[in-house]
Design an enzyme around this catalytic site. Sequence first.
Site, PDB file in Angstrom:
ATOM      1  N   CYS A 181      75.383  41.574  21.572  1.00 14.00           N
ATOM      2  CA  CYS A 181      74.689  42.868  21.571  1.00 14.00           C
ATOM      3  C   CYS A 181      75.539  43.913  20.852  1.00 14.00           C
ATOM      4  CB  CYS A 181      74.418  43.309  23.012  1.00 14.00           C
ATOM      5  SG  CYS A 181      73.377  44.794  23.138  1.00 14.00           S
ATOM      6  N   CYS A 237      75.017  45.956  32.240  1.00 14.60           N
ATOM      7  CA  CYS A 237      74.381  44.775  31.640  1.00 14.60           C
ATOM      8  C   CYS A 237      74.888  43.507  32.319  1.00 14.60           C
ATOM      9  CB  CYS A 237      74.652  44.706  30.147  1.00 14.60           C
ATOM     10  SG  CYS A 237      73.894  43.251  29.375  1.00 14.60           S
ATOM     11  N   SER A 242      64.428  49.988  25.637  1.00 16.27           N
ATOM     12  CA  SER A 242      65.319  50.409  26.717  1.00 16.27           C
ATOM     13  C   SER A 242      65.711  51.874  26.529  1.00 16.27           C
ATOM     14  CB  SER A 242      66.569  49.528  26.745  1.00 16.27           C
ATOM     15  OG  SER A 242      66.228  48.190  27.023  1.00 16.27           O
ATOM     16  N   ASP A 284      66.593  34.465  33.775  1.00 15.21           N
ATOM     17  CA  ASP A 284      67.740  35.029  33.044  1.00 15.21           C
ATOM     18  C   ASP A 284      68.779  35.647  33.972  1.00 15.21           C
ATOM     19  OD1 ASP A 284      65.895  37.102  33.556  1.00 15.21           O
ATOM     20  OD2 ASP A 284      66.603  38.285  31.877  1.00 15.21           O
ATOM     21  N   CYS A 329      63.252  40.342  44.340  1.00 14.24           N
ATOM     22  CA  CYS A 329      63.985  39.473  43.414  1.00 14.24           C
ATOM     23  C   CYS A 329      65.171  38.805  44.107  1.00 14.24           C
ATOM     24  CB  CYS A 329      64.475  40.295  42.220  1.00 14.24           C
ATOM     25  SG  CYS A 329      65.295  39.302  40.952  1.00 14.24           S
TER      26      CYS A 329
END
Length: 340
Positions: free
Chosen positions: A18, A25, A124, A283, A336
Site C-alpha cells: 500500500c 490497518c 476510504s 480477510d 464479526c
Amino acid sequence: MPIKNLNTILIKPTSWGCNLRCDYCFYLEKEEYYPGTLPEHRMSEETLEELVKQAYERNDPPLFAWQGGEPTMMGLPFFRRALELQRHYAEGRPVQNTIQTNGILIDEEWANFLRINKFLVGLSLDGKKTIHDAHRQDASGEGSWLKVQKAARLLMRKKVDVNALATVNAESVHKPEETYRFLKALGFTFMQFIPIVETDPEDTSKATNWSVDPEDYGRFLCRIFDLWVKDIDMEQLKAKISIRYFDSLLHTYLGKTPSDCTMVPECGVYLVVEHNGDVFPCDFFVKPELKLGNIHSGNLRTMLNSKKQTNFGRMKYDMVDMCRTCPWLNLCHGGCLKDR
C-alpha cells in the site's frame, strides 16, 4: 448439506502492499506471511487467469471485489486484462466488479475506466481533514485527505458509482454529525461506517487506544440514524442516503439476506484470494492455519464447500452468554468474529 455458490471473491492483487500507512490497518501485518517488496507480491497474469477461469466454472456470475493493500497500485493495464479475461470466461454472462481504494492514484484515466466498465468504488474517507488525517497518513507521515477528497470530487464529476467507507475510531466516534454532514455535502449518497476494533499488539487482552468503545459506537449509530431518518422523503418513502448497516437491518427484518456479512448466522460466505493464489475464508483471518489451499492446485468452489471452510463459518455460533441472551441476537448473530 447444500452446495454453496461462489457469490463473492475478495481479491488482494498487491497483498498488503500500500502507498499509505494507516495506524489501524489490519492488513499491513500480513507482511509477516508475505515478506518482501511490492514487486514480489503482485498478482501474475497466470494467477489472474486461473482465478477468473475458476470463478466462472459451474457457477453463477460472481462479484469480483478488488482490495488490498491498495489495488490501484497494480496499474490500469492489469485491470484491463482482468476485464478481457472476465468477458472471455463469462461467455455472455454478467461481469461485476467492485474496488476498494484509498484514492491516492485516482486520476482522469482511472475515473473514466471505472465509469465505462461500471465498477462500484468504495473510497476510504473518514470525514473532515482533522478526522481523516489523524490516522490515514503515508510513510512520511503526511496526511492523505487532500488527495482523497479530490479523488471523491473527480469520481462524482465523472458519474462513477462511489461509496464512502468511513472508519469510526476512538476520536471520530464523538463526531457523528460532523462526519455525516461532511460526506453528504461532498455528494455521497452511499455510506458505510466501519468500527475500528483492533487488538493491542503489546497487550492482547485489550484493544488499541484508537479502537472504538462499544457504547460510544452505539450512540454514534443512534445519532447517525436520527440524521438519516431526517433525509428520508416521507411522501415517496424513499431514502436519499443509503447507509449499509441500516439497509442490512431492514433486509433482516424483511427476511432477506443482509449485505453486511457480519450480520449473517454463519461466516464463510465468500473467499479471499491472495496475490499468489492462496485462498482464505476471510480477510480478517488470513493466517497460515486457516489457509484453504491455492488456486493453482485446488478449486475455489471445492474450497468454499470444504469442511475447513464450514468449520470456520460455524465458529460464529461460539459466543459469550451476553450475546446468547441478547434480545437482538437474531439481527446481528453476534457480529464479526474478529471483534470478539
